[in-house]
Structure formats: structure tokens, C-alpha cells
Design a protein around this motif. Structure first.
Motif, PDB file in Angstrom:
ATOM      1  N   CYS A 266     -20.319  -5.394  12.698  1.00 17.94           N
ATOM      2  CA  CYS A 266     -20.509  -5.149  11.261  1.00 17.94           C
ATOM      3  C   CYS A 266     -20.700  -6.467  10.506  1.00 17.94           C
ATOM      4  N   ALA A 267     -21.060  -6.337   9.231  1.00 16.01           N
ATOM      5  CA  ALA A 267     -21.373  -7.517   8.420  1.00 16.01           C
ATOM      6  C   ALA A 267     -20.117  -8.275   7.990  1.00 16.01           C
ATOM      7  N   ASN A 268     -19.045  -7.562   7.680  1.00 17.93           N
ATOM      8  CA  ASN A 268     -17.790  -8.205   7.277  1.00 17.93           C
ATOM      9  C   ASN A 268     -16.644  -7.205   7.429  1.00 17.93           C
ATOM     10  N   ASP A 269     -15.456  -7.632   7.038  1.00 21.81           N
ATOM     11  CA  ASP A 269     -14.261  -6.821   7.246  1.00 21.81           C
ATOM     12  C   ASP A 269     -14.317  -5.504   6.464  1.00 21.81           C
ATOM     13  N   VAL A 270     -14.810  -5.559   5.240  1.00 29.46           N
ATOM     14  CA  VAL A 270     -14.915  -4.346   4.421  1.00 29.46           C
ATOM     15  C   VAL A 270     -15.896  -3.360   5.053  1.00 29.46           C
ATOM     16  N   HIS A 271     -16.995  -3.870   5.547  1.00 30.03           N
ATOM     17  CA  HIS A 271     -17.985  -3.033   6.222  1.00 30.03           C
ATOM     18  C   HIS A 271     -17.362  -2.367   7.447  1.00 30.03           C
ATOM     19  N   ALA A 272     -16.570  -3.118   8.211  1.00 31.00           N
ATOM     20  CA  ALA A 272     -15.918  -2.568   9.412  1.00 31.00           C
ATOM     21  C   ALA A 272     -14.997  -1.404   9.045  1.00 31.00           C
ATOM     22  N   ASP A 273     -14.244  -1.550   7.951  1.00 30.75           N
ATOM     23  CA  ASP A 273     -13.368  -0.454   7.493  1.00 30.75           C
ATOM     24  C   ASP A 273     -14.178   0.799   7.180  1.00 30.75           C
ATOM     25  N   LEU A 274     -15.304   0.609   6.506  1.00 33.44           N
ATOM     26  CA  LEU A 274     -16.153   1.733   6.145  1.00 33.44           C
ATOM     27  C   LEU A 274     -16.694   2.438   7.384  1.00 33.44           C
ATOM     28  N   VAL A 275     -17.136   1.666   8.366  1.00 35.67           N
ATOM     29  CA  VAL A 275     -17.702   2.251   9.588  1.00 35.67           C
ATOM     30  C   VAL A 275     -16.638   3.014  10.370  1.00 35.67           C
ATOM     31  N   VAL A 276     -15.431   2.473  10.454  1.00 31.14           N
ATOM     32  CA  VAL A 276     -14.339   3.185  11.145  1.00 31.14           C
ATOM     33  C   VAL A 276     -14.113   4.542  10.482  1.00 31.14           C
ATOM     34  N   LYS A 277     -14.033   4.557   9.172  1.00 27.87           N
ATOM     35  CA  LYS A 277     -13.784   5.801   8.426  1.00 27.87           C
ATOM     36  C   LYS A 277     -14.900   6.821   8.675  1.00 27.87           C
ATOM     37  N   LEU A 278     -16.151   6.386   8.520  1.00 29.31           N
ATOM     38  CA  LEU A 278     -17.284   7.314   8.635  1.00 29.31           C
ATOM     39  C   LEU A 278     -17.504   7.772  10.077  1.00 29.31           C
ATOM     40  N   LEU A 279     -17.227   6.890  11.031  1.00 33.89           N
ATOM     41  CA  LEU A 279     -17.420   7.284  12.429  1.00 33.89           C
ATOM     42  C   LEU A 279     -16.370   8.297  12.857  1.00 33.89           C
ATOM     43  N   LYS A 280     -15.148   8.131  12.393  1.00 30.97           N
ATOM     44  CA  LYS A 280     -14.113   9.121  12.701  1.00 30.97           C
ATOM     45  C   LYS A 280     -14.489  10.486  12.124  1.00 30.97           C
ATOM     46  N   GLU A 281     -15.034  10.475  10.901  1.00 33.30           N
ATOM     47  CA  GLU A 281     -15.469  11.732  10.289  1.00 33.30           C
ATOM     48  C   GLU A 281     -16.619  12.355  11.089  1.00 33.30           C
ATOM     49  N   ALA A 282     -17.562  11.529  11.534  1.00 34.88           N
ATOM     50  CA  ALA A 282     -18.705  12.040  12.292  1.00 34.88           C
ATOM     51  C   ALA A 282     -18.272  12.583  13.648  1.00 34.88           C
ATOM     52  N   PHE A 283     -17.331  11.904  14.308  1.00 34.30           N
ATOM     53  CA  PHE A 283     -16.813  12.389  15.590  1.00 34.30           C
ATOM     54  C   PHE A 283     -16.076  13.719  15.410  1.00 34.30           C
ATOM     55  N   LYS A 284     -15.311  13.816  14.339  1.00 35.41           N
ATOM     56  CA  LYS A 284     -14.565  15.051  14.078  1.00 35.41           C
ATOM     57  C   LYS A 284     -15.529  16.209  13.847  1.00 35.41           C
ATOM     58  N   GLU A 285     -16.619  15.944  13.140  1.00 25.64           N
ATOM     59  CA  GLU A 285     -17.636  16.966  12.894  1.00 25.64           C
ATOM     60  C   GLU A 285     -18.328  17.373  14.191  1.00 25.64           C
ATOM     61  N   TYR A 312      -6.850   1.738  27.167  1.00 31.11           N
ATOM     62  CA  TYR A 312      -7.753   2.883  27.416  1.00 31.11           C
ATOM     63  C   TYR A 312      -8.425   3.309  26.119  1.00 31.11           C
ATOM     64  N   LEU A 313      -7.627   3.412  25.056  1.00 31.84           N
ATOM     65  CA  LEU A 313      -8.172   3.611  23.711  1.00 31.84           C
ATOM     66  C   LEU A 313      -7.884   2.329  22.929  1.00 31.84           C
ATOM     67  N   PRO A 314      -8.824   1.839  22.135  1.00 31.61           N
ATOM     68  CA  PRO A 314      -9.976   2.551  21.592  1.00 31.61           C
ATOM     69  C   PRO A 314     -11.139   2.671  22.575  1.00 31.61           C
ATOM     70  N   ASN A 315     -11.871   3.745  22.415  1.00 35.92           N
ATOM     71  CA  ASN A 315     -13.150   3.870  23.097  1.00 35.92           C
ATOM     72  C   ASN A 315     -14.221   3.126  22.312  1.00 35.92           C
ATOM     73  N   VAL A 316     -14.061   3.064  20.982  1.00 32.88           N
ATOM     74  CA  VAL A 316     -15.013   2.371  20.105  1.00 32.88           C
ATOM     75  C   VAL A 316     -14.261   1.286  19.340  1.00 32.88           C
ATOM     76  N   ALA A 317     -14.698   0.037  19.496  1.00 35.62           N
ATOM     77  CA  ALA A 317     -14.121  -1.084  18.756  1.00 35.62           C
ATOM     78  C   ALA A 317     -15.127  -1.554  17.723  1.00 35.62           C
ATOM     79  N   VAL A 318     -14.688  -1.639  16.478  1.00 33.05           N
ATOM     80  CA  VAL A 318     -15.547  -2.067  15.378  1.00 33.05           C
ATOM     81  C   VAL A 318     -15.112  -3.473  14.984  1.00 33.05           C
ATOM     82  N   THR A 319     -16.043  -4.435  15.030  1.00 33.92           N
ATOM     83  CA  THR A 319     -15.688  -5.826  14.794  1.00 33.92           C
ATOM     84  C   THR A 319     -16.735  -6.492  13.927  1.00 33.92           C
ATOM     85  N   VAL A 320     -16.469  -7.736  13.582  1.00 35.40           N
ATOM     86  CA  VAL A 320     -17.453  -8.544  12.864  1.00 35.40           C
ATOM     87  C   VAL A 320     -18.020  -9.569  13.842  1.00 35.40           C
ATOM     88  N   ASP A 321     -17.159 -10.462  14.317  1.00 36.17           N
ATOM     89  CA  ASP A 321     -17.612 -11.426  15.314  1.00 36.17           C
ATOM     90  C   ASP A 321     -16.491 -11.895  16.230  1.00 36.17           C
TER      91      ASP A 321
END
Length: 460
Positions: A266-285, A312-321
Motif C-alpha cells: 500500500c501507499a502508506n499506513d492509512v491506506h493499509a488500514d483501509l485495505v484491511v477493512k475493505l478486504l475483510k468485508e469483501a471476503f465476508k461477502e 499460519y494466519l494471516p493468510n493476507v499481509a497488508v504492508t507499506v514497505d
């Protein structure tokens, strides 16, 4: 040496011989962050040398949390930042170290260029700029009357200016053909309105050293920085509509319960938070129910990031660098780019997170999901090109083409693809398939690969 081909192990063997023969008395092993120092210390403790003794059994080691070596110390592991403070900004009651405290300095990840695009850590924020950081890094190396050895997967012009040209090089392409790393498939482009608006590209004069037609890159003569407009673009990726579209696409492609891990940049820490939130919602859907730890943010604010990603978890890691350099997680099979970068070194380091073999989870290649057009923009400026450009091409077609092409250069490229495809398949051959291969080829797969590699091009 390409990421994942064993720079640390090779270096430990080198250090062992240099100390055993008394060529050097004490070696400083420099890293750029504590997590890499801890990894290095573990490698020194785990690597068995002679008579089943580990390196640490034979020679005294001072680890990352110990500032000074003592008389028995043969290897001192330290961060560059820590040595900058010791040498250039010593406290009143602690004088700087003597210039002969070490007679050899080995710098891991010596390229330093990826600082161009990544956020500075708390310790690095004490430097005025990237140039100030590199200047002080070089002053530390010049301070000691010692032999300097640099290790990197991504050399550049400034690396050669400090250490000289590489005395040994082993590329990603060679490692894939030799079966030590996995190839990657052509990237999946996640098309959105933002990613389709193009990218500003200005080629500098010195970039002419790249040979994109042969997939060979004279990296050590090339500058790191690539003139790409990114700041405004990266600010624009931190929008909910863009990231929601991307996350909904990823939820259809990635199984959050799979043993194959995914790394999202992701672009920065705030962006990473947003992606975690939206990806969890998309996975739940998509799946109905998903473990909350299946997707987590691992950035500079995380506690013990390496231990987090290795679980073992996380399966998806969201990072900046944070996870771009030196992190060894073979189970990473998917890379997702949600940011652009100015540094080809940083791009290659990002790509290198997924190149390691992991046959126990059925890893044959790694996949790239590109929502920002970064791969297309940097593909001619990187050593991380796929060997097999078209994964759907068959062995039959390749063997036919190798007899039809007119020159040895074209024949060599086809042979490389044959070797890479065989390496990819032979890791997962069952007993019957292996027997069938040996019946047809007259030899086991490994022997066939070696024979094909050594065969003169005119005889293939």
C-alpha cells in the motif's frame, strides 16, 4: 545474488573460512534493521559447519542488542543506524570505536537505494534526507580500516561507487533455470479508472545500459531512480471506491483459508488500514465467514513483524514497505501492488518476496495482481522478468520451435524456457509420472535437466 538464492548462507561459509584461516580477527556484520539482524543471528546459530558444530559453537558472536564487541567476539552483528551513532555521534562518556576494531565489514542488503520510496523508520528520521543517510552510511564504512564486502540482490550505480563492481553475480533468471527459485506468471491487471490514466515516464541517459531484448540487465552500472510521477498518484489510491473495487476482485481470486500467503503493498499506513477493512468485508461477502486474523496490517508500527507473517494466519499481509527486504517467507505466492514506486531496486525487492521455493504447499510459480500499472511501467528496467513469458505454451511447441529458429541466441532463449518449465513441473511429479518421464527420456528429470543445460546449442 538474486533474492532467495542463499546470500546469507554463502556469506556465513565465507566468514567461517576467513576466521578459520585467521585471515581476519573480527568481522562486523551490518544490517539495516533489527529484524534482519535477528534473522542473521539465527542463521549463525543454526548453520552447521564441521563435526556437526554450528558457527556459533565455534566462534563468539555479539548480537544486535549488544553495542560493543569484547575480546572473544569474532562476529559482531549491528545495525547501520547504530554504527552511525557510535562512530559519528558518540556520547561524552562513550568514545567512538577505534578504527581497527574490525578488520572486515560485511554489509547485508548493501544497495541502500530502496530508501528512495519507503517510509523512514523512527531511527532513520534522525537523518535529514536519503542523501544524508547514504552519506553517513558511507562515512561509517570509510571510518574503519577494514576490508568491505557488500551483499545485495539489487546492485546499482551508487553500490558500485562504494564497493566497486560485483566480483560475483547470480541472477534471478539463472536461479529460475537452475531450479532454485520459482518463475512468475504475467501479471493480472486489475483495471480501474485510476489505473488506466497512464503514467509519466522519462528515460534518463544512463538507462541505456539496460538490454531489454535479451533480458539481461547491467544493474551495477545503472542508477536506481526512475523518473515516474508517483506522489500525486499514490495520494489518489487512498480512496474507498478504488480500493473497494480492487478488494472485491481479490476476494474472488484469493482464498483466505489457503496455505498460500498474499502480500499487499500500500501507499502508506492509512491506506493499509483501509485495505484491511475493505478486504475483510469483501471476503465476508464472498465466503460468508472469515477468521479475523486472516487479513492483518504489518507495517513499521507492528510488534515483531517477522513473527506475525510467519504464523499460519494471516493468510493476507497488508504492508507499506516493511516486508520488502530480507524477509524469508516461502509461502508467499501472491503479490498485490496498490502503489507506485520511483525505485527499480524497491520494485525488485518487492518482487523478491515471492520467489522462494515452497513445494509443500504446491507452489509452482507466483502471481502478481497489479492495480496501478507498476509492472508495465518498470518491466524494461528490472531483472525480475519471467523466464517463461507464456505459461500456456506446451513442451511440444517449445521443442518444435527450438529446431526451427535460425540462430543460437533464439535457441538459447527457448532452451531457457524449456528448462524453467521442466524445473517447475518436476517438483510435483508423482512416482508414476517420474517413472514415465525416465522411460521416455532415458534418465531421471534432474539428469535430463543437467544434460540439456550443457548440450551445445547446435545439437539440441
Amino acid at each position: 545474488m538474486a533474492t532467495g538464492t542463499g546470500k546469507t548462507k554463502t556469506c556465513i561459509a565465507l566468514i567461517y573460512r576467513l576466521l578459520k584461516t585467521k585471515r581476519f580477527r573480527r568481522i562486523l556484520f551490518l544490517v539495516d534493521r533489527s529484524a534482519l539482524g535477528e534473522q542473521a543471528a539465527d542463521s549463525f546459530k543454526d548453520t552447521r559447519m564441521e563435526s556437526l558444530q554450528t558457527f556459533a559453537d565455534v566462534f563468539g558472536i555479539k548480537e544486535i542488542d549488544e553495542q560493543k564487541p569484547d575480546t572473544a567476539t569474532a562476529v559482531h552483528i549491528a545495525t547501520i543506524q547504530g554504527m552511525v551513532h557510535r562512530v559519528l555521534s558518540p556520547s561524552e562518556d562513550t568514545p567512538p570505536p577505534p578504527v581497527d576494531e574490525y578488520d572486515c565489514i560485511i554489509v547485508d542488503e548493501c544497495h541502500r537505494g530502496y530508501l528512495l520510496d519507503r517510509e523512514l523508520s523512527d531511527t532513520e528520521l534522525t537523518f535529514r534526507s536519503h542523501e544524508d543517510y547514504v552519506s553517513k552510511y558511507r562515512r561509517v564504512l570509510d571510518y574503519f580500516a577494514a576490508v568491505k564486502i557488500g551483499l545485495t540482490a539489487t546492485p546499482a550505480l551508487h553500490t558500485s561507487e562504494i564497493f566497486g563492481p560485483p566480483i560475483y553475480s547470480y541472477s534471478y533468471r539463472e536461479a529460475v533455470i537452475d531450479g532454485f527459485l520459482v518463475d512468475h506468471e504475467p501479471p493480472f491487471r486489475i483495471k480501474t479508472e485510476l489505473s488506466e490514466q497512464g503514467i509519466i515516464w522519462e528515460e534518463g541517459e544512463e538507462v541505456s545500459v539496460y538490454k531489454s531484448d535479451t533480458s539481461e540487465v547491467e544493474l551495477f552500472e545503472a542508477p536506481d531512480e526512475i523518473k515516474v510521477e508517483i506522489e500525486q498518484f499514490n495520494r489518489r489510491v487512498i480512496t474507498e471506491p478504488f480500493n473497494r473495487v480492487v478488494c472485491e476482485y481479490l476476494a474472488k481470486e484469493i482464498d483466505p483459508a489457503s496455505s498460500q500467503k498474499t502480500l499487499i503493498f500500500c501507499a502508506n499506513d492509512v491506506h493499509a488500514d483501509l485495505v484491511v477493512k475493505l478486504l475483510k468485508e469483501a471476503f465476508k461477502e464472498q465466503y460468508g465467514s472469515v477468521d479475523d486474523d486472516a487479513v492483518i496490517k504489518i507495517t513499521g508500527t507492528a510488534d515483531k513483524p517477522l513473527k506475525l507473517i510467519l504464523r499460519y494466519l494471516p493468510n493476507v499481509a497488508v504492508t507499506v514497505d516493511l516486508l520488502t527486504t530480507g524477509i524469508d517467507v516461502p509461502a508467499i505466492c501472491n503479490l498485490v501492488f496498490l502503489r507506485r514506486v520511483n525505485s527499480r531496486i524497491l520494485f525488485d525487492q518487492m518482487m523478491g518476496r515471492a520467489t522462494r521455493l515452497c513445494p509443500e504447499i504446491g507452489k509452482e510459480a507466483f502471481r502478481i495482481y497489479d492495480a496501478v500499472g507498476i509492472y508495465e511501467s518498470i518491466q524494461d528496467m528490472t531483472a525480475m522478468k519471467p523466464v517463461v513469458v507464456d505459461p500456456s505454451i506446451s513442451f511440444t511447441q517449445l521443442t518444435r520451435e527450438i529446431g526451427e529458429v535460425p540462430d543460437d541466441e533464439a535457441r538459447a532463449l527457448i532452451r531457457d524456457q524449456l528448462l524453467a518449465k521442466i524445473q517447475r513441473k518436476k517438483r510435483h511429479l508423482g512416482d508414476k509420472a517420474r517413472q514415465d518421464f525416465e522411460t521416455v527420456a532415458g534418465m531421471p528429470p534432474d539428469e535430463f535437466v543437467e544434460k540439456l543445460r550443457e548440450m551445445p546449442l547446435g545439437e539440441i
